[in-house]
Design a protein around this motif. Structure first.
Motif, PDB file in Angstrom:
ATOM      1  N   MET A 140     -48.504  32.088 -62.775  1.00 15.71           N
ATOM      2  CA  MET A 140     -47.911  30.830 -62.804  1.00 15.71           C
ATOM      3  C   MET A 140     -48.975  29.811 -63.928  1.00 15.71           C
ATOM      4  N   LEU A 141     -50.646  29.891 -64.079  1.00 20.32           N
ATOM      5  CA  LEU A 141     -50.443  28.717 -65.003  1.00 20.32           C
ATOM      6  C   LEU A 141     -50.560  29.585 -66.391  1.00 20.32           C
ATOM      7  N   SER A 142     -49.846  31.542 -66.140  1.00 12.03           N
ATOM      8  CA  SER A 142     -50.501  32.274 -67.746  1.00 12.03           C
ATOM      9  C   SER A 142     -48.731  31.355 -68.299  1.00 12.03           C
ATOM     10  N   LEU A 143     -48.317  31.145 -67.320  1.00  8.33           N
ATOM     11  CA  LEU A 143     -46.850  30.614 -67.954  1.00  8.33           C
ATOM     12  C   LEU A 143     -46.466  29.729 -68.226  1.00  8.33           C
ATOM     13  N   SER A 144     -47.104  28.763 -67.887  1.00  4.96           N
ATOM     14  CA  SER A 144     -47.465  27.013 -68.515  1.00  4.96           C
ATOM     15  C   SER A 144     -48.330  27.769 -69.842  1.00  4.96           C
ATOM     16  N   ILE A 145     -48.565  28.584 -69.664  1.00  7.48           N
ATOM     17  CA  ILE A 145     -50.104  28.219 -71.358  1.00  7.48           C
ATOM     18  C   ILE A 145     -48.932  28.487 -72.012  1.00  7.48           C
ATOM     19  N   ILE A 146     -48.263  30.191 -72.075  1.00  6.63           N
ATOM     20  CA  ILE A 146     -47.444  30.415 -72.749  1.00  6.63           C
ATOM     21  C   ILE A 146     -46.055  29.319 -73.376  1.00  6.63           C
ATOM     22  N   ALA A 147     -45.801  28.579 -72.681  1.00  8.29           N
ATOM     23  CA  ALA A 147     -44.736  28.053 -72.551  1.00  8.29           C
ATOM     24  C   ALA A 147     -45.325  27.183 -73.477  1.00  8.29           C
ATOM     25  N   TRP A 148     -46.389  26.640 -73.454  1.00  3.86           N
ATOM     26  CA  TRP A 148     -46.609  25.211 -74.164  1.00  3.86           C
ATOM     27  C   TRP A 148     -46.851  26.166 -75.599  1.00  3.86           C
ATOM     28  N   ILE A 149     -47.210  27.088 -75.662  1.00  3.40           N
ATOM     29  CA  ILE A 149     -47.429  27.800 -76.729  1.00  3.40           C
ATOM     30  C   ILE A 149     -46.083  28.256 -77.573  1.00  3.40           C
ATOM     31  N   ILE A 150     -45.331  27.909 -77.103  1.00  2.00           N
ATOM     32  CA  ILE A 150     -44.149  28.439 -77.296  1.00  2.00           C
ATOM     33  C   ILE A 150     -43.509  27.419 -78.163  1.00  2.00           C
ATOM     34  N   ILE A 151     -43.136  25.811 -77.110  1.00  4.07           N
ATOM     35  CA  ILE A 151     -41.742  24.994 -77.470  1.00  4.07           C
ATOM     36  C   ILE A 151     -43.734  24.224 -78.104  1.00  4.07           C
ATOM     37  N   GLY A 152     -44.527  23.933 -77.833  1.00  2.38           N
ATOM     38  CA  GLY A 152     -45.539  23.525 -79.736  1.00  2.38           C
ATOM     39  C   GLY A 152     -45.879  24.139 -80.549  1.00  2.38           C
ATOM     40  N   GLY A 153     -45.484  25.455 -81.017  1.00  3.88           N
ATOM     41  CA  GLY A 153     -44.627  25.871 -81.698  1.00  3.88           C
ATOM     42  C   GLY A 153     -43.725  25.409 -82.362  1.00  3.88           C
ATOM     43  N   LEU A 154     -42.523  25.618 -81.733  1.00 12.59           N
ATOM     44  CA  LEU A 154     -41.014  25.364 -82.043  1.00 12.59           C
ATOM     45  C   LEU A 154     -41.327  24.214 -82.966  1.00 12.59           C
ATOM     46  N   ALA A 155     -42.087  22.311 -81.880  1.00 14.93           N
ATOM     47  CA  ALA A 155     -42.150  21.927 -82.462  1.00 14.93           C
ATOM     48  C   ALA A 155     -42.855  21.231 -83.471  1.00 14.93           C
ATOM     49  N   GLY A 156     -44.163  21.761 -83.515  1.00 12.19           N
ATOM     50  CA  GLY A 156     -44.739  21.972 -85.131  1.00 12.19           C
ATOM     51  C   GLY A 156     -44.269  22.655 -86.157  1.00 12.19           C
ATOM     52  N   TRP A 157     -43.145  23.635 -86.070  1.00 14.50           N
ATOM     53  CA  TRP A 157     -42.893  24.236 -87.132  1.00 14.50           C
ATOM     54  C   TRP A 157     -41.803  22.460 -87.764  1.00 14.50           C
ATOM     55  N   ILE A 158     -40.355  22.644 -86.865  1.00 12.29           N
ATOM     56  CA  ILE A 158     -39.744  21.673 -87.014  1.00 12.29           C
ATOM     57  C   ILE A 158     -40.170  20.191 -87.367  1.00 12.29           C
ATOM     58  N   GLY A 159     -41.545  19.571 -86.526  1.00  6.40           N
ATOM     59  CA  GLY A 159     -42.283  18.725 -87.378  1.00  6.40           C
ATOM     60  C   GLY A 159     -42.850  18.814 -89.126  1.00  6.40           C
ATOM     61  N   SER A 160     -42.906  19.933 -89.232  1.00  2.62           N
ATOM     62  CA  SER A 160     -43.890  20.700 -90.707  1.00  2.62           C
ATOM     63  C   SER A 160     -42.719  20.061 -91.421  1.00  2.62           C
ATOM     64  N   LYS A 161     -41.765  20.410 -91.503  1.00  6.17           N
ATOM     65  CA  LYS A 161     -40.588  20.725 -91.924  1.00  6.17           C
ATOM     66  C   LYS A 161     -39.544  19.326 -92.425  1.00  6.17           C
ATOM     67  N   LEU A 162     -39.770  18.321 -90.943  1.00  6.63           N
ATOM     68  CA  LEU A 162     -38.885  16.695 -91.079  1.00  6.63           C
ATOM     69  C   LEU A 162     -40.642  16.175 -91.962  1.00  6.63           C
ATOM     70  N   MET A 163     -41.881  16.803 -91.877  1.00  8.03           N
ATOM     71  CA  MET A 163     -42.399  15.884 -91.853  1.00  8.03           C
ATOM     72  C   MET A 163     -42.913  16.693 -93.965  1.00  8.03           C
ATOM     73  N   GLY A 164     -42.036  17.452 -94.189  1.00  4.70           N
ATOM     74  CA  GLY A 164     -42.635  18.745 -95.897  1.00  4.70           C
ATOM     75  C   GLY A 164     -43.658  18.979 -95.867  1.00  4.70           C
ATOM     76  N   THR A 165     -44.350  18.811 -95.126  1.00  2.85           N
ATOM     77  CA  THR A 165     -45.427  19.695 -94.831  1.00  2.85           C
ATOM     78  C   THR A 165     -45.807  21.451 -94.438  1.00  2.85           C
ATOM     79  N   ASP A 166     -44.650  21.968 -94.120  1.00  4.46           N
ATOM     80  CA  ASP A 166     -44.349  23.567 -94.084  1.00  4.46           C
ATOM     81  C   ASP A 166     -44.561  24.257 -94.752  1.00  4.46           C
ATOM     82  N   ALA A 167     -45.061  24.380 -95.752  1.00  4.47           N
ATOM     83  CA  ALA A 167     -45.772  24.977 -96.923  1.00  4.47           C
ATOM     84  C   ALA A 167     -47.129  25.116 -97.181  1.00  4.47           C
ATOM     85  N   GLN A 168     -47.481  24.461 -96.365  1.00  6.49           N
ATOM     86  CA  GLN A 168     -49.246  23.788 -96.140  1.00  6.49           C
ATOM     87  C   GLN A 168     -50.215  24.495 -94.840  1.00  6.49           C
TER      88      GLN A 168
END
Length: 89
Positions: free
Chosen positions: A1-29
């Motif tokens: 169960m803990l590993s599912l939580s970690i995997i969910a954090w990685i997936i949600i965090g990765g998507l949010a970080g990627w979209i946030g970097s697109k919105l803030m114009g830092t995706d190329a870096q």
């Protein structure tokens, strides 16, 4: 169960970080690893900020968790750009 939580954090965090970097114009870096880090730290930052305003972030579900991570990632990237002085050319 803990590993599912970690995997969910990685997936949600990765998507949010990627979209946030697109919105803030830092995706190329950033690469995928930095997008995940920004998203996860953004989730912690967003959860703390929403908590200050009395928003219950723990019972919000997956979509609210993603929005929390996205808002936090955008704030984090804004602060990093503010401190480092980097701007789009």
């Amino acid at each position: 169960m803990l590993s599912l939580s970690i995997i969910a954090w990685i997936i949600i965090g990765g998507l949010a970080g990627w979209i946030g970097s697109k919105l803030m114009g830092t995706d190329a870096q950033q690469g995928i690893l930095l997008n995940i880090v920004v998203g996860v730290i953004g989730g912690l930052l967003g959860g703390w900020i929403f908590g200050l305003f009395g928003v219950d972030v723990e019972s919000g579900g997956w979509i609210f968790s993603f929005i929390t991570c996205l808002v936090g990632a955008c704030i984090l990237l804004f602060l990093v750009k503010l401190v480092t002085g980097r701007s789009r050319v």
